[in-house]
Design a protein around this motif. Structure first.
Motif, PDB file in Angstrom:
ATOM      1  N   PHE A 154      -4.651  23.058 -11.393  1.00 39.11           N
ATOM      2  CA  PHE A 154      -3.757  22.348 -10.480  1.00 39.11           C
ATOM      3  C   PHE A 154      -4.439  21.107  -9.908  1.00 39.11           C
ATOM      4  CE2 PHE A 154      -1.992  26.783  -9.289  1.00 39.11           C
ATOM      5  CZ  PHE A 154      -1.349  26.852 -10.516  1.00 39.11           C
ATOM      6  N   ALA A 155      -3.741  19.991 -10.001  1.00 41.47           N
ATOM      7  CA  ALA A 155      -4.240  18.756  -9.378  1.00 41.47           C
ATOM      8  C   ALA A 155      -3.721  18.685  -7.945  1.00 41.47           C
ATOM      9  CB  ALA A 155      -3.763  17.541 -10.162  1.00 41.47           C
ATOM     10  N   PRO A 156      -4.588  18.551  -6.960  1.00 42.80           N
ATOM     11  CA  PRO A 156      -4.116  18.494  -5.569  1.00 42.80           C
ATOM     12  C   PRO A 156      -3.379  17.186  -5.296  1.00 42.80           C
ATOM     13  CG  PRO A 156      -6.458  18.020  -5.669  1.00 42.80           C
ATOM     14  CD  PRO A 156      -6.053  18.422  -7.061  1.00 42.80           C
ATOM     15  N   ASP A 157      -2.523  17.227  -4.301  1.00 38.82           N
ATOM     16  CA  ASP A 157      -1.809  16.022  -3.873  1.00 38.82           C
ATOM     17  C   ASP A 157      -2.730  15.217  -2.977  1.00 38.82           C
ATOM     18  OD1 ASP A 157      -0.122  14.059  -2.998  1.00 38.82           O
ATOM     19  OD2 ASP A 157       1.217  15.387  -1.870  1.00 38.82           O
ATOM     20  N   THR A 158      -3.231  14.110  -3.488  1.00 37.57           N
ATOM     21  CA  THR A 158      -4.126  13.245  -2.709  1.00 37.57           C
ATOM     22  C   THR A 158      -3.526  11.858  -2.522  1.00 37.57           C
ATOM     23  OG1 THR A 158      -5.286  12.559  -4.726  1.00 37.57           O
ATOM     24  CG2 THR A 158      -6.169  14.483  -3.536  1.00 37.57           C
TER      25      THR A 158
ATOM     26  N   LEU B  93       5.024  23.911 -14.554  1.00 41.01           N
ATOM     27  CA  LEU B  93       5.798  24.944 -13.861  1.00 41.01           C
ATOM     28  C   LEU B  93       4.888  25.845 -13.052  1.00 41.01           C
ATOM     29  CD1 LEU B  93       8.527  25.938 -16.482  1.00 41.01           C
ATOM     30  CD2 LEU B  93       8.918  25.074 -14.170  1.00 41.01           C
ATOM     31  N   ASP B  94       3.706  26.139 -13.577  1.00 43.00           N
ATOM     32  CA  ASP B  94       2.763  26.956 -12.815  1.00 43.00           C
ATOM     33  C   ASP B  94       2.383  26.258 -11.509  1.00 43.00           C
ATOM     34  OD1 ASP B  94       2.309  29.256 -14.547  1.00 43.00           O
ATOM     35  OD2 ASP B  94       1.353  27.851 -15.930  1.00 43.00           O
ATOM     36  N   ALA B  95       2.156  24.963 -11.575  1.00 48.98           N
ATOM     37  CA  ALA B  95       1.772  24.215 -10.378  1.00 48.98           C
ATOM     38  C   ALA B  95       2.925  24.132  -9.380  1.00 48.98           C
ATOM     39  CB  ALA B  95       1.310  22.817 -10.759  1.00 48.98           C
ATOM     40  N   LYS B  96       4.156  23.974  -9.899  1.00 47.89           N
ATOM     41  CA  LYS B  96       5.313  23.937  -8.997  1.00 47.89           C
ATOM     42  C   LYS B  96       5.491  25.267  -8.282  1.00 47.89           C
ATOM     43  CE  LYS B  96       7.913  20.333 -11.436  1.00 47.89           C
ATOM     44  NZ  LYS B  96       9.160  19.993 -12.149  1.00 47.89           N
TER      45      LYS B  96
ATOM     46  N   GLU C  93       0.824  -1.204   0.000  1.00 45.15           N
ATOM     47  CA  GLU C  93       0.000   0.000   0.000  1.00 45.15           C
ATOM     48  C   GLU C  93       0.860   1.256   0.000  1.00 45.15           C
ATOM     49  OE1 GLU C  93      -3.899  -0.204   2.299  1.00 45.15           O
ATOM     50  OE2 GLU C  93      -2.801   1.278   3.473  1.00 45.15           O
ATOM     51  N   HIS C  94       1.935   1.232   0.800  1.00 46.13           N
ATOM     52  CA  HIS C  94       2.770   2.428   0.889  1.00 46.13           C
ATOM     53  C   HIS C  94       3.605   2.614  -0.374  1.00 46.13           C
ATOM     54  CE1 HIS C  94       5.535   5.451   2.669  1.00 46.13           C
ATOM     55  NE2 HIS C  94       4.424   5.781   3.298  1.00 46.13           N
ATOM     56  N   VAL C  95       4.108   1.544  -0.937  1.00 42.72           N
ATOM     57  CA  VAL C  95       4.830   1.670  -2.202  1.00 42.72           C
ATOM     58  C   VAL C  95       3.892   2.219  -3.276  1.00 42.72           C
ATOM     59  CG1 VAL C  95       5.958   0.386  -4.070  1.00 42.72           C
ATOM     60  CG2 VAL C  95       6.562  -0.077  -1.677  1.00 42.72           C
ATOM     61  N   GLY C  96       2.649   1.746  -3.271  1.00 41.65           N
ATOM     62  CA  GLY C  96       1.672   2.289  -4.211  1.00 41.65           C
ATOM     63  C   GLY C  96       1.452   3.779  -4.002  1.00 41.65           C
ATOM     64  N   MET C  97       1.397   4.197  -2.741  1.00 40.52           N
ATOM     65  CA  MET C  97       1.237   5.620  -2.454  1.00 40.52           C
ATOM     66  C   MET C  97       2.436   6.430  -2.929  1.00 40.52           C
ATOM     67  SD  MET C  97       1.213   7.809   1.002  1.00 40.52           S
ATOM     68  CE  MET C  97       2.925   8.146   0.629  1.00 40.52           C
ATOM     69  N   LEU C  98       3.630   5.879  -2.749  1.00 37.35           N
ATOM     70  CA  LEU C  98       4.831   6.564  -3.236  1.00 37.35           C
ATOM     71  C   LEU C  98       4.771   6.730  -4.757  1.00 37.35           C
ATOM     72  CD1 LEU C  98       7.621   4.845  -1.092  1.00 37.35           C
ATOM     73  CD2 LEU C  98       6.555   7.078  -0.696  1.00 37.35           C
ATOM     74  N   GLY C  99       4.245   5.710  -5.444  1.00 36.00           N
ATOM     75  CA  GLY C  99       4.074   5.815  -6.888  1.00 36.00           C
ATOM     76  C   GLY C  99       3.080   6.910  -7.251  1.00 36.00           C
ATOM     77  N   GLU C 100       1.972   6.979  -6.512  1.00 40.85           N
ATOM     78  CA  GLU C 100       1.009   8.060  -6.734  1.00 40.85           C
ATOM     79  C   GLU C 100       1.661   9.419  -6.542  1.00 40.85           C
ATOM     80  OE1 GLU C 100      -2.724   7.914  -4.584  1.00 40.85           O
ATOM     81  OE2 GLU C 100      -2.485   5.752  -4.316  1.00 40.85           O
ATOM     82  N   LEU C 101       2.427   9.535  -5.486  1.00 37.57           N
ATOM     83  CA  LEU C 101       3.085  10.800  -5.179  1.00 37.57           C
ATOM     84  C   LEU C 101       4.052  11.192  -6.290  1.00 37.57           C
ATOM     85  CD1 LEU C 101       3.407  12.986  -2.923  1.00 37.57           C
ATOM     86  CD2 LEU C 101       5.294  11.595  -2.036  1.00 37.57           C
TER      87      LEU C 101
ATOM     88  N   HIS D 276       3.782  14.426  -8.780  1.00 36.92           N
ATOM     89  CA  HIS D 276       4.834  15.438  -8.871  1.00 36.92           C
ATOM     90  C   HIS D 276       5.364  15.551 -10.297  1.00 36.92           C
ATOM     91  CE1 HIS D 276       8.887  17.195  -8.404  1.00 36.92           C
ATOM     92  NE2 HIS D 276       8.288  17.922  -7.471  1.00 36.92           N
ATOM     93  N   ASP D 277       5.530  14.410 -10.961  1.00 39.84           N
ATOM     94  CA  ASP D 277       6.029  14.451 -12.337  1.00 39.84           C
ATOM     95  C   ASP D 277       5.042  15.152 -13.265  1.00 39.84           C
ATOM     96  OD1 ASP D 277       8.370  13.184 -11.675  1.00 39.84           O
ATOM     97  OD2 ASP D 277       7.688  11.185 -12.276  1.00 39.84           O
ATOM     98  N   GLY D 278       3.765  15.138 -12.913  1.00 43.03           N
ATOM     99  CA  GLY D 278       2.752  15.778 -13.744  1.00 43.03           C
ATOM    100  C   GLY D 278       2.552  17.248 -13.473  1.00 43.03           C
TER     101      GLY D 278
END
Length: 740
Positions: A397-401, A295-298, A278-286, A290-292
């Motif tokens: 902007f896509a929120p970090d969920t 520059l405006d979102a960053k 589950e946590h590895v999956g969450m790291l992949g989501e994260l 972030h990769d998506g």
């Protein structure tokens, strides 16, 4: 005593009997508030508060919530279980390898997110070795591995230090895990904090959940997610973790609770495989989120980090038709609107020389220099260049969920799961010594005893101050108070060693008869059966940060044989007692309260020792002083006389000989105990000055005096009959009421 009730060696215990957990109603209210709060607060409470019954209850409820979802997979032996874990590892390895190979910013984000779990690995072993579990064969195997993971007395080579170094080498710099801002600096998502709560909870109740602990221990180190992610070699190879698993499973074959213990172990393994996946999956989501990011979102993310500190000192700065403070005030500023306005502001307009006001302001000499770190400044530069090149805005902007769906599942479970083995009632106000001892040894089952245990410890320490003025007359100790310097301490210790322990020694010319020797040994036995317990919580995660901690933990490890059951002092004392036909139940067992071999009048000494051990933070100084007293007690006249008497009657002398050797004054525990105090007070002097040294020292010497108080019976009786001396100067007062 009926031999059938005796405690058998070797101890192949696979679990302690299931029994209720007793808490006060007040602890229940506090625990509910924490469990209904933020996951980060739950993490901090479990890590930082190691002395309250509330933490024990939080731990019990956390374990209930997580374990209720565990579905054991079929597995009959260690090899079959290992195959299941390898299958999960193979499934996770591509994802973990991809995360490690991600771009610098993404990898940094992932490593920070994983850090809370990576840095607490092994914490479940912190107190698996305790009076209630020793000398279990499995506990000793686990403790041997724990000692290695702790660096074998040198924290810098332990697992925690290794992983921190690996993070630093990869560019991730975080405060210590116990720091108040650790989770914030790690950017920990709710799921990370909730996952971390499970092993922390297990570390608070390891004796009660031994099958689950063994399952978690094997699964985590066999999966090796953190070594894969960090690119490090495992400090504990899978084969060694599997050896403990296999031995435990073999013991369950002959245990009356074996089938249930195996079920619990397999359920814990299944749970850990789920949690790690589950946590590895969450790291992949994260990472994907972030990769998506555009520059405006960053830029929006950077603004969000600094917004709480930016508004008030920029009230005169306007952007568009609004002041900057109006843009950024409030809990949820409209970042998309802000970034859109900033793009069109004069601060981003390109000048003739190709620069813009904003980029100039964040460089050296500009009004905003030092606000943004190097990576943030680079993002702003790339963004400004993209705007100048005419790239259009992307403000959706896509929120970090990442992990939020699973986090809500676990948070709901924590709020709603109520274990049926929790009993809420106030602690009994009047207990005899046998019952009190039973409860503090089994403190995981009786956490509501902690307040009374603290009072008992403080009362013993206060009474012992009697020897601050009368202690010089001790036969085996000298607890008379003196102002601390390293030289003064070493001079006092040397004088006690030579004048009271060594020089008076003469071989006995008459040996008492067998019955008298057996009786005398029985008066020592209760203290010996909890040997080392005063220090058993010293190496816990979150509090093992001083050199003195590592030194004292190493002494405890020696007392437990460093994982070698044959050298474990609790094993040795059982052999001695068995050679005298004293066959006892284990001290944790209900039957021990009713045994008739050990005298009632000597429980106070052991009660004081265990009570001290339960407060490794607030009574740390006193534990250091007590440690000095008890380690010196293993030397000289008394020990040599006991060996002489035991040998005459052909009794086992292994316990006495072990202490005479390991406590030696040249480099053994006695000398180390003085060195520990010097090391600790050196830290105090550097951090707080000489006046603080004397305050801390007075508490240390209280601990030594409290040991002497139980040894020097005649001196204490005589001192009580003398006039009360004037109090020590006010600046030495410890504000502890004397309790008689």
């Amino acid at each position: 005593m009926n031999p059938r009730t005796a405690f058998p060696l070797p101890d192949r215990t696979t679990s302690l009997p299931r029994a209720p957990f007793h808490f006060s109603p007040y602890a229940a209210e506090e625990a509910t508030a924490v469990l209904e709060g933020e996951p980060a607060d739950l993490f901090r409470r479990l890590l930082a508060d190691q002395e309250s019954e509330t933490t024990f209850l939080i731990a019990r409820r956390v374990l209930a919530a997580f374990l209720a979802t565990a579905e054991p997979q079929p597995g009959t032996d260690a090899e079959a279980i290992a195959a299941q874990v390898r299958e999960t590892r193979r499934a996770l390895e591509p994802a973990v390898t991809a995360l490690r190979a991600a771009g610098t910013e993404t990898r940094d984000l992932v490593l920070r997110q994983r850090a809370p779990l990576a840095l607490l690995a092994g914490c479940w072993l912190d107190t698996v070795s305790q009076a209630a579990t020793q000398p279990s064969v499995i506990v000793n195997r686990l403790f041997g591995q724990h000692f290695r993971l702790q660096g074998e007395g040198i924290p810098q080579r332990g697992l925690l230090a290794r992983r921190r170094r690996a993070l630093v080498e990869l560019g991730v710099h975080l405060p210590e895990i116990e720091a108040a801002d650790f989770l914030g600096r790690a950017g920990a998502r709710p799921l990370t904090a909730l996952h971390a709560a499970f092993p922390l909870a297990l570390s608070r109740l390891p004796a009660s959940f031994l099958p689950e602990l063994i399952g978690v221990h094997y699964a985590v180190f066999a999966l090796g997610v953190d070594d894969l992610l960090l690119g490090t070699e495992p400090l504990l190879p899978e084969t060694e973790a599997r050896a403990v698993l296999a031995e435990y499973l073999a013991f369950t074959e002959d245990s009356p609770t074996g089938p249930e213990d195996r079920r619990r172990l397999l359920a814990a393994i299944a749970l850990m495989l789920r949690l790690e996946s589950e946590h590895v999956g969450m790291l992949g989501e994260l990472a994907a989120w972030h990769d998506g990011l555009t520059l405006d979102a960053k830029v929006a993310q950077i603004v969000a980090r600094h917004a709480p500190f930016a508004g008030r000192q920029h009230r005169s700065v306007r952007m568009g038709d609004r002041r900057l403070s109006d843009w950024l005030d409030g809990d949820t500023p409209d970042l998309a609107a802000f970034v859109a306005a900033l793009r069109e502001s004069r601060q981003l307009k390109v000048r003739g020389d190709g620069s813009c006001r904003f980029l100039r302001s964040i460089k050296f000499g500009g009004p905003m220099f030092g606000i943004f770190d190097e990576r943030e400044a680079a993002t702003f530069t790339a963004w400004a260049e993209a705007i100048a090149a005419g790239e259009p805005a992307d403000l959706d902007f896509a929120p970090d969920t990442a992990g939020d769906r699973n986090a809500e599942h676990w948070a709901r479970a924590l709020r709603t799961t109520a274990p049926d083995d929790v009993v809420l009632r106030a602690a009994d106000s009047a207990l005899d010594d046998r019952e009190f001892f039973h409860r503090i040894v089994n403190v995981e089952r009786f956490p509501h005893i902690l307040a009374a245990a603290r009072d008992r410890a403080e009362a013993g320490l206060a009474e012992a101050e009697l020897l601050f003025t009368h202690g010089a007359g001790g036969r085996l100790t000298d607890a008379e108070y003196f102002d601390y310097t390293p030289e003064a301490l070493r001079e006092r210790v040397d004088r006690i060693y030579w004048d009271k322990l060594v020089d008076p020694y003469q071989p006995l010319t008459e040996i008492p008869d067998r019955d008298e020797v057996v009786f005398q040994q029985s008066t020592y036995a209760l203290g010996s059966l909890i040997d080392g317990s005063w220090a058993h919580r010293i190496g816990n995660l979150g509090r093992n940060h001083r050199q003195s901690d590592a030194m004292l933990f190493a002494i405890y490890a020696d007392e437990m044989g460093r994982g070698d059951i044959a050298k474990n002092h609790i094993t040795l004392i059982h052999h001695v007692l068995a050679s005298m036909d004293i066959l006892l139940p284990h001290i944790r067992q209900d039957e021990f309260r009713d045994q008739g071999d050990l005298p009632d009048g000597l429980y106070g000494f052991s009660i004081h020792q265990v009570c001290l051990s339960l407060f490794p933070d607030t009574l740390y100084n006193e534990i250091l002083g007590y440690n000095l007293g008890i380690e010196m007690f293993g030397l000289g006249e008394m020990r040599l006389h006991e060996i002489q008497k035991l040998r005459r009657h052909h009794f086992d002398v292994s316990y006495e000989e072990a202490h005479l050797s390991i406590d030696n004054f040249s480099a053994g525990h006695a000398r180390q105990s003085a060195d520990i105090i010097v090391s600790y007070l050196d830290d105090v002097r550097r951090n707080s000055g000489e006046e603080a040294v004397q305050r801390e020292w007075r508490r240390i010497w209280r601990g030594y005096a409290s040991f002497a108080y139980f040894v020097e019976h005649q001196l204490v009786r005589a001192a009580r009959e003398r006039p009360t001396p004037p109090p020590l100067p006010a600046d030495r007062s410890d504000d502890v009421d004397l309790v008689i």
